[in-house]
Structures are given as structure tokens and as C-alpha cells.
Design an enzyme around this catalytic site. Sequence first.
Site, PDB file in Angstrom:
ATOM      1  CB  SER A 164      -0.674  -0.058   1.265  1.00 49.10           C
ATOM      2  OG  SER A 164      -0.684   1.123   2.122  1.00 49.10           O
ATOM      3  CE  LYS A 165      -1.690   5.345  -4.334  1.00 53.51           C
ATOM      4  NZ  LYS A 165      -1.904   6.301  -5.322  1.00 53.51           N
ATOM      5  NE  ARG A 166      -3.450   5.321   5.057  1.00 51.32           N
ATOM      6  CZ  ARG A 166      -4.477   4.394   4.791  1.00 51.32           C
ATOM      7  NH1 ARG A 166      -4.574   3.247   4.839  1.00 51.32           N
ATOM      8  NH2 ARG A 166      -5.533   5.220   4.262  1.00 51.32           N
TER       9      ARG A 166
END
Length: 566
Positions: free
Chosen positions: A267-269
Site C-alpha cells: 500500500s501507498k502507506r
Amino acid sequence: MPDPDSHAVPVTRFAPSPTGHLHVGGARTALFCWALARRLGGRFLLRVEDTDRKRSSEAAAGGILRDLAWLGIGWDDGPELEHQGETLGGDERGIGPYYQSQRADLYAKAFEALIEAGMAYPAFETEADLGAMRNAAVEAKQTFRYRQPEGYDLEASLERMRAGEEHVLRFRMPIDPVVVRDSILGDIEFTEEHTDDFVIRKRDGMPTYHLAVVVDDELMGVTHVVRGQEHLQNTPRHVALQHALGYRVPVYAHLPLIFNPDGSKMSKRDKDKAARAACKDRKLDGPPEGTVAPEAFAKWMKDKKSQLESGDLIALASALKLDLPEIDVEDFRRSGYLPETVCNYLALLGWNPGEKTEDGKDLERFDSAFLAEKFGLERVGKSASKFDRDKLRAFSQDTIGAMGPDVFEATWRAWLAEFEPAVLERVGDRFGVLARAVQPRAKTLRHALEPAAFALVDDDGYDFDAKAVKKALHKGDPSGLQVLMDLRPVIEGVVSFTAEGIESAINGFCEQREMGLGKAAQPLRVALTGSTVSPSLGETLASIGKDAALARIDRCLAQCVQGAEA
Ligand code: GLU
């Protein structure tokens, strides 16, 4: 199963929402859509899904287009790269514009048709009403699914809508199960409890994703919808809308998700997570100078779901000397991966060509032209793929190693000019030889800075490794130090200070003394770089330059002779 080859002109599309950077999952979808269109002799189109006006931006759309172009994924129809107002190809065929925000009139027709057919109706609940309905469902241990309320008066509601009352338009989802025919996953039945009367037009008058995607896929002649499995739950809604509107149902193919090696979703996180962990590890109670504003930092540290602005995150990582996990295409570019390597690796996330190499291993290394020739949905797997950074790095090192030296030099120079321009300034006209020196060791264009580090430090900016000094300078007869002293004038006397010129002078020196090259090489390496590991001697010296080489030898002699005497 629908026959992918049965349509006259196969059309695939990539339809990003411009709410952030293009990430690996999106890039893989785009690559597969592109390759499928090429393989089927069709067209690949690009559509910008910017109906979420709050989260979408022109800058994000531009970034996505540039990332695709960098990967070499070109589109036949869609916005022009540098003139996003203008369109490619589709103009003549009347299928643009390619920004959903510019297609309101087309969606309006679909809304009318659905209202007319009794398949869409306005709903007036406020956000607070909906919240209460959701809570009631939670209390009753049920999943909240909006259905048209009993006793709903369509005529009266349409009147309220026409009078301008705030509302959303909902689709009356049929109660019968919807079967999604997926080319990868097979037939999947979605029953009533998977769906609801979902919103097709938002309060602000914009269509929702569901409506816009269905209208556009129809009007743009899309024959194959290839997208990530995260969209699978949306597809029964889309199929129901297609039935209601009398549209074709395209071929669907939902690609397996991409996971981190530890099994978590990529994920981008993840980048924020890594940076936050590093800050915690180092017990930072404020941001390093010149990175993030203190309040933003404190908020970000507290809220595990929050993300820093991409520029701030890069500044923070660089202050912490931290390599962030690459997630977005831009991260791979910044880390110095070549687009062909990234495409090759992405293609293997869920697909394989099913061919063997000459030595009987699975064929894994190929270029995009090969992919365009061979790609088909029948070899896409169902299960999630793991993103293996070590494998990507190994691919990258191979690709870099196989480049012609001039190509590597030009590629590295272009990358440095963008990401580390100070290096070019520092190295000046010695850049060519430095590039040759580091190419065999470089894993990525950024990693090449590690084997190049000796040429990028100040002449007194490194320490002499104590073990190396002992072994290479203080042992032997004559000692390494003595050899270094004798070599100094030889190096000073090299007229053409090129790798070849230097090597021939040092070889001559060794031959004259009937001494192995290693006897000269190791003391020199220690003097010039601080350690006994460096590229070939000629390349090492030529990369540093004569004046710097002499200054370094002098500093080493001064320090180590003193050391030996002490
Ligand atoms: N705009 C959607 C997204 O970025 C993709 C829609 C689709 O492929 O159908 O996730």
C-alpha cells in the site's frame, strides 16, 4: 467464457483516478492492458477518472501520464502527454474527451434513460440519516444495504428532485443474482446480499465511479476490462447497469492483488510506515531540521493512517539516510531502476510466459516487445503475487551489467542530472571513466553511487581502514608504505591521465621491480579510497584525477608513516 477475439476491434483501457501517484498495482494493470491490446491487434486507451473533484488534481493526472510514458506504456487514445487538454486518436473517432469531468452531458443522458426506465430514483436522506441507518444495522448485527424504502413515491420524489431539492440518484439494483464472467476467475455469482441500491449521481451532480465507468466503457468501445481484484465487488453493479442501459458486457479480467513479502497488502502507506518506524527507533521527538513542519510531524507520528506529502517524506527519509520501500512508479525511478526492468518485473506479478530458457529454467527475463507478442489472459494467475524487491534488484543489476558502456554512461548521467546533479558537477569531465568503473557493481542507478563513493568524497574526507592499513601498508618487504612512496613520482609523471595510461605506467613500475601488481595495487587503493576494495586501479585513479590522487597519497603517507613510527 466470452471469446476475447470475437470483437472487431479489441479495445482495452487504463482508467486511473488522479488522486495520487501511479503505484505498482496501477502500473501493472496499465502494462497488461497495453500488452493485451498489442497482442490482439487492438487499441489501448487512457481515461482519467476525475469525478471525485475534491481528491482529483490536474497535477496528479499529469504525473500519472508521465509515469506511464516513462515505463514505455504508450496509449492510442487519450489525453496528450504534454497538452492534457488535447486528445490523441479518439478525436477522429468521436470517443473523447478523456477526462470524466468533461463528459457530464453523456452521463446526463444515461441518468435520464435510467429514470425513464424506472431503474433510477432520487433519494433524500442526509448524511446524518444514513449514519443513523448504518448504526441501526450494526446494532441489529446486519450489514447496511440501502434499498428503496417501502411506500416510496416515485412521482413525488422526482418532483422534489426537479424542484432542486438536494438528493442523490440511486440505481434500483435488481434482486436477481448477477453473474460476473471473469476470464481469470471464472463465473462468480453475486446475490442480493452483495449489492444495494447504490448511488449513481452524487449530491454535487457528478456521476459516481460506477455510472461513469459503465457509460464510458460503452461509448469508448471498450471490449476488455482488465483491472485489479479490488474492483471485483464493483463488477456486479456494473453488469447490472449495463443490462439496464442495454449496453454490451465487456470481457472482464480481475488481476491478482500484489502483496509485500510479509503478506501484507502493498500500500501507498508503506512508505510512511517505514519512515515512522525509523523515527520511533531513533526516538525522535521532533522532525530533523529542514524536513517537515513540527506540527505536521507530530500529527503524522500519532496517526498511523496519515501520510506525509511526498516531498516531505523524501526529505525526511534523506535526512534519516533511510531507503523507503518503493511503491509508486516515481519511487522506482528515484531509486534508479530502469523502466524496462520495472516492466519486466511487473509483468511477472501474476503472469508468466510459460516458456523455458535454454538451460531449462522458467523464462523470466524479457522485454516489453516480447510481452506485447505473448501476453494473454489465459496465463494470468488467480492468487496474489508477492513483490520481491531482491529479485527486482537482481534483474536491475543484470540489465545494467548488460548495457553497452556508452549507453550506461548516458543513462546514468541523465538520472544523476535529475536526482543528484551535484555529483555531475563534482566529477566533471572524469564522469565517463567513473561510469565505466562502477557499472559492473551497480545494482541500480542510485546504488551506483556506492561503488562511486571514493570519487565523491573530499581528499581528506575519508578514514583509512585500520585493518587495510596494517595489511597493505605495514607488511611486506619492501613495505606497502615504501611502495607507495616510490609510486608517487610514477603517478605524478603519467602524462595522459587515463585508465590505460595509468595502468601502463604502474605495470611498467612493477615489471621493472619484478613485483606482482597486487603489491602496488593494494597500498594505492588504501591511500586513494581508505580500503582495499575499489574498481580497477586505472579507473580508480582516473576517476579521482591526478591532483586529488597525489593529495590523497600524501595524506596517507603523512598519517601512516607517523602511525608506523608511533
Ligand atoms: N478509476 C479506478 C481506479 O483508479 C479504476 C476503474 C476501473 O479500472 O474500472 O481504481
